[in-house]
Design an enzyme around this catalytic site. Structure first.
Site, PDB file in Angstrom:
ATOM      1  N   SER A  43       0.830  -1.206   0.000  1.00 23.04           N
ATOM      2  CA  SER A  43       0.000   0.000   0.000  1.00 23.04           C
ATOM      3  C   SER A  43       0.871   1.265   0.000  1.00 23.04           C
ATOM      4  O   SER A  43       1.632   1.451  -0.947  1.00 23.04           O
ATOM      5  CB  SER A  43      -0.959  -0.086   1.205  1.00 23.04           C
ATOM      6  OG  SER A  43      -1.974   0.863   1.116  1.00 23.04           O
ATOM      7  N   ASP A  53     -10.238  -3.727  -5.078  1.00 23.95           N
ATOM      8  CA  ASP A  53      -9.597  -2.970  -3.993  1.00 23.95           C
ATOM      9  C   ASP A  53     -10.169  -1.548  -3.987  1.00 23.95           C
ATOM     10  O   ASP A  53      -9.980  -0.792  -4.943  1.00 23.95           O
ATOM     11  CB  ASP A  53      -8.078  -2.949  -4.246  1.00 23.95           C
ATOM     12  CG  ASP A  53      -7.285  -2.311  -3.118  1.00 23.95           C
ATOM     13  OD1 ASP A  53      -7.841  -1.446  -2.419  1.00 23.95           O
ATOM     14  OD2 ASP A  53      -6.106  -2.665  -2.957  1.00 23.95           O
ATOM     15  N   HIS A  76      -8.476  -4.707  -0.336  1.00 28.62           N
ATOM     16  CA  HIS A  76      -7.152  -4.130  -0.070  1.00 28.62           C
ATOM     17  C   HIS A  76      -6.272  -5.077   0.767  1.00 28.62           C
ATOM     18  O   HIS A  76      -5.138  -4.752   1.099  1.00 28.62           O
ATOM     19  CB  HIS A  76      -7.339  -2.796   0.664  1.00 28.62           C
ATOM     20  CG  HIS A  76      -6.106  -1.943   0.667  1.00 28.62           C
ATOM     21  ND1 HIS A  76      -5.421  -1.600  -0.482  1.00 28.62           N
ATOM     22  CD2 HIS A  76      -5.425  -1.355   1.690  1.00 28.62           C
ATOM     23  CE1 HIS A  76      -4.373  -0.840  -0.166  1.00 28.62           C
ATOM     24  NE2 HIS A  76      -4.351  -0.686   1.143  1.00 28.62           N
TER      25      HIS A  76
HETATM   26  C1  MLT Z   1      -1.511   5.943  -0.132  1.00 29.33           C
HETATM   27  O1  MLT Z   1      -1.920   6.913   0.472  1.00 29.33           O
HETATM   28  O2  MLT Z   1      -0.314   5.691  -0.316  1.00 29.33           O
HETATM   29  C2  MLT Z   1      -2.553   5.021  -0.663  1.00 29.33           C
HETATM   30  O3  MLT Z   1      -3.780   5.647  -0.690  1.00 29.33           O
HETATM   31  C3  MLT Z   1      -2.646   3.769   0.104  1.00 29.33           C
HETATM   32  C4  MLT Z   1      -2.735   3.978   1.564  1.00 29.33           C
HETATM   33  O4  MLT Z   1      -3.797   4.272   2.102  1.00 29.33           O
HETATM   34  O5  MLT Z   1      -1.725   3.820   2.216  1.00 29.33           O
END
Ligand code: MLT
Length: 202
Positions: A102, A152, A183
């Site tokens: 992520s 996701d 996710h």
């Molecule tokens: C980010 O902010 O990098 C993406 O939206 C994924 C997350 O929530 O970490």
């Protein structure tokens, strides 16, 4: 940067750079690295940003909307940290494979987008395109594995489709594993990443 370094039993293996998701820390992905390659050295880093108390690797303006100026600054900061860590722990700076989830996958992708030699390869679990409309460096022969969810809600499927295309456009060799669990980082994608890694780096 706050981190854990664990020297592996096989110093010829890549150093696994572990990059957690939003709200995680440097302990989160240790079990995963142990599955992918229990003999490799591990460098696991905590993101320097706090969003409502949750560690991240760069700021965002809203969910999925990145603060590009901060992304560039933090990507450079992490790249320099890798230089320093390689000196301090005496490992080969050119033999780092990132494993990110992520937000951690996004900063790993950003390393690839901004620096030709930051990483030897990367395993990106549920990534997004870190930055659009930019010229990528030459990534000829870099190996990248993407695991993503068709459903996701945080990192939409199209992000991984676009990311693959952009990386391949720069010369990288990209494989994608599609999952169906939103996710979530699933054991089946970790096993697929392990099989890919063994094929590329053993
Ligand atoms: C980010 O902010 O990098 C993406 O939206 C994924 C997350 O929530 O970490």
């Amino acid at each position: 940067m706050q981190h854990i370094f664990k020297v592996g039993t096989d110093l010829n293996k890549p150093v696994l750079l572990l990059l957690h998701g939003t709200g995680g820390d440097e302990n989160d992905l240790l079990p995963l690295a142990n599955i992918v390659d229990p003999t490799a050295s591990i460098l696991s880093v905590r993101g320097n940003i706090l969003e409502n108390g949750m560690p991240r690797f760069f700021r965002r303006l809203a969910e999925g909307v990145f603060d590009i100026e901060d992304l560039i600054f933090r990507t450079n900061e992490l790249n320099q940290f890798l230089d320093d860590a390689a000196n301090k722990y005496e490992f080969d700076r050119n033999n780092i494979v990132a494993i990110g989830y992520s937000n951690g996958a996004n900063i790993a992708a950003s390393l690839l987008f901004h620096y030709a030699d930051a990483l030897k390869g990367a395993i990106l679990h549920h990534p997004m395109v870190p930055r659009r409309g930019m010229q990528l460096p030459n990534l000829d022969g870099k190996n990248v594995f993407i695991a993503a969810g068709v459903n996701d809600p945080i990192c939409p499927q199209q992000e991984s489709v676009d990311l693959k295309e952009l990386l391949e456009g720069a010369g990288a060799l990209v494989e994608v594993q599609w999952e169906n669990h939103g996710h979530q980082l699933t054991m089946s994608e970790v096993q697929a990443a392990k099989a890919w890694y063994e094929n590329k780096f053993n």
